[in-house]
Scaffold this motif. Structure first.
Motif, PDB file in Angstrom:
ATOM      1  N   ASP A   1      22.579  31.625  24.475  1.00  0.00           N
ATOM      2  CA  ASP A   1      21.670  30.821  23.660  1.00  0.00           C
ATOM      3  C   ASP A   1      21.156  29.672  24.312  1.00  0.00           C
ATOM      4  OD1 ASP A   1      22.214  32.264  21.388  1.00  0.00           O
ATOM      5  OD2 ASP A   1      23.970  31.071  20.684  1.00  0.00           O
ATOM      6  N   LEU A   2      21.711  29.079  25.292  1.00  0.00           N
ATOM      7  CA  LEU A   2      21.082  27.955  26.045  1.00  0.00           C
ATOM      8  C   LEU A   2      20.286  28.410  27.309  1.00  0.00           C
ATOM      9  CD1 LEU A   2      24.260  25.745  26.324  1.00  0.00           C
ATOM     10  CD2 LEU A   2      22.631  25.251  24.800  1.00  0.00           C
ATOM     11  N   LEU A   3      20.621  29.308  27.884  1.00  0.00           N
ATOM     12  CA  LEU A   3      19.685  29.770  29.167  1.00  0.00           C
ATOM     13  C   LEU A   3      18.807  30.903  28.753  1.00  0.00           C
ATOM     14  CD1 LEU A   3      22.284  29.178  31.801  1.00  0.00           C
ATOM     15  CD2 LEU A   3      20.966  27.751  30.904  1.00  0.00           C
ATOM     16  N   GLY A   4      19.158  31.732  27.851  1.00  0.00           N
ATOM     17  CA  GLY A   4      18.383  32.760  27.675  1.00  0.00           C
ATOM     18  C   GLY A   4      19.125  34.154  28.270  1.00  0.00           C
ATOM     19  N   SER A   5      18.652  35.340  28.239  1.00  0.00           N
ATOM     20  CA  SER A   5      19.159  36.434  28.776  1.00  0.00           C
ATOM     21  C   SER A   5      18.984  36.505  30.419  1.00  0.00           C
ATOM     22  CB  SER A   5      18.449  37.647  28.341  1.00  0.00           C
ATOM     23  OG  SER A   5      18.683  37.766  26.921  1.00  0.00           O
ATOM     24  N   PRO A   6      19.953  36.782  31.093  1.00  0.00           N
ATOM     25  CA  PRO A   6      19.767  36.968  32.645  1.00  0.00           C
ATOM     26  C   PRO A   6      18.896  38.078  32.951  1.00  0.00           C
ATOM     27  CG  PRO A   6      21.944  37.990  32.175  1.00  0.00           C
ATOM     28  CD  PRO A   6      21.202  37.348  30.660  1.00  0.00           C
ATOM     29  N   LEU A   7      18.131  37.849  34.023  1.00  0.00           N
ATOM     30  CA  LEU A   7      17.339  38.811  34.612  1.00  0.00           C
ATOM     31  C   LEU A   7      18.284  40.018  34.930  1.00  0.00           C
ATOM     32  CD1 LEU A   7      14.302  39.270  35.143  1.00  0.00           C
ATOM     33  CD2 LEU A   7      14.741  38.497  37.701  1.00  0.00           C
ATOM     34  N   LEU A   8      19.245  39.698  35.705  1.00  0.00           N
ATOM     35  CA  LEU A   8      20.130  40.973  36.225  1.00  0.00           C
ATOM     36  C   LEU A   8      21.593  40.708  35.560  1.00  0.00           C
ATOM     37  CD1 LEU A   8      19.206  40.553  39.899  1.00  0.00           C
ATOM     38  CD2 LEU A   8      18.314  42.340  38.260  1.00  0.00           C
ATOM     39  N   ALA A   9      21.858  41.949  34.855  1.00  0.00           N
ATOM     40  CA  ALA A   9      23.216  42.039  34.307  1.00  0.00           C
ATOM     41  C   ALA A   9      23.701  43.243  34.760  1.00  0.00           C
ATOM     42  CB  ALA A   9      23.343  41.938  32.703  1.00  0.00           C
ATOM     43  N   ASP A  10      24.307  43.292  35.709  1.00  0.00           N
ATOM     44  CA  ASP A  10      24.845  44.557  36.574  1.00  0.00           C
ATOM     45  C   ASP A  10      25.951  45.308  36.025  1.00  0.00           C
ATOM     46  OD1 ASP A  10      25.087  46.608  38.300  1.00  0.00           O
ATOM     47  OD2 ASP A  10      25.601  45.326  40.093  1.00  0.00           O
ATOM     48  N   ILE A  11      25.975  46.628  35.494  1.00  0.00           N
ATOM     49  CA  ILE A  11      27.194  47.186  34.980  1.00  0.00           C
ATOM     50  C   ILE A  11      28.216  47.194  36.180  1.00  0.00           C
ATOM     51  CG2 ILE A  11      25.878  48.418  33.330  1.00  0.00           C
ATOM     52  CD1 ILE A  11      26.167  51.040  35.207  1.00  0.00           C
TER      53      ILE A  11
END
Length: 191
Positions: free
Chosen positions: A80-90
């Motif tokens: 909510d504060l920073l937004g969705s990350p560019l990379l969220a690695d599985i």
């Protein structure tokens, strides 16, 4: 004019054109610079500065934004504060990478990476570069117009917020459905 005089005139014109082409090749021409050249003042044939597309990728994170994120916060609060990350690695589910890069004509290219580490959906640590700018510093770094005076104010002060009028909310009353209403036949077996 006779046919031989036509041929002689044509030969003179051809000789003149060949001479001009030869002399034209001896002239010095400006250096041809290409778009791949990173020089922001690069010109094509020394005359025209081509338009370069502004490339912005990722999430802009500032020091002000990261100051609001504290260890122990839940993933959803961080999002909510920073937004969705560019990379969220599985393969690294407990790590979010916020990568940001910008290339803008007339400004220095920028690239930053902030990594957040989680443990059981709670923020454990933040790895951020030491030179992460504030919001005003970031705006000044990409501003190519260099307006005179101070930067515009981005937030209201507490006194200004309290001086704002309180929004009037209408009373919560049940409303009649709007639009067509439909009746359906009873289900089979039920009377």
């Amino acid at each position: 004019m006779t046919l031989t005089s036509h041929k002689q005139a044509l030969a003179r014109w051809a000789l003149a054109l060949a001479t001009l082409a030869t002399l034209g090749g001896c002239m010095s021409t400006p250096e041809l610079r290409t778009v791949e050249n990173d020089d922001p003042n690069a010109k094509v044939l020394g005359l025209v500065r081509p338009y370069r597309v502004e490339i912005v990728q990722g999430n802009v994170l500032t020091r002000d934004m990261l100051a609001k994120v504290k260890p122990g916060m839940h993933r959803e609060q961080v999002r909510d504060l920073l937004g969705s990350p560019l990379l969220a690695d599985i393969f690294h589910a407990d790590r979010w990478d916020y990568v940001f890069s910008i290339r803008r004509q007339g400004a220095e290219p920028q690239r930053r990476q902030v990594s957040l580490h989680f443990e059981k959906d709670l923020l454990k640590s933040v790895d951020a570069p030491k030179d992460l700018p504030t919001e005003n510093e970031f705006i000044a770094s990409i501003n190519t117009r260099k307006a005179k005076g101070e930067a515009p104010k981005l937030e209201l002060s507490e006194a200004e917020r309290k001086a704002l009028p309180v929004p009037v909310r209408p009373p919560a009353t049940p409303q009649e459905p709007v639009g067509a209403t439909r009746t359906y036949p009873p289900l089979e077996g039920k009377q």
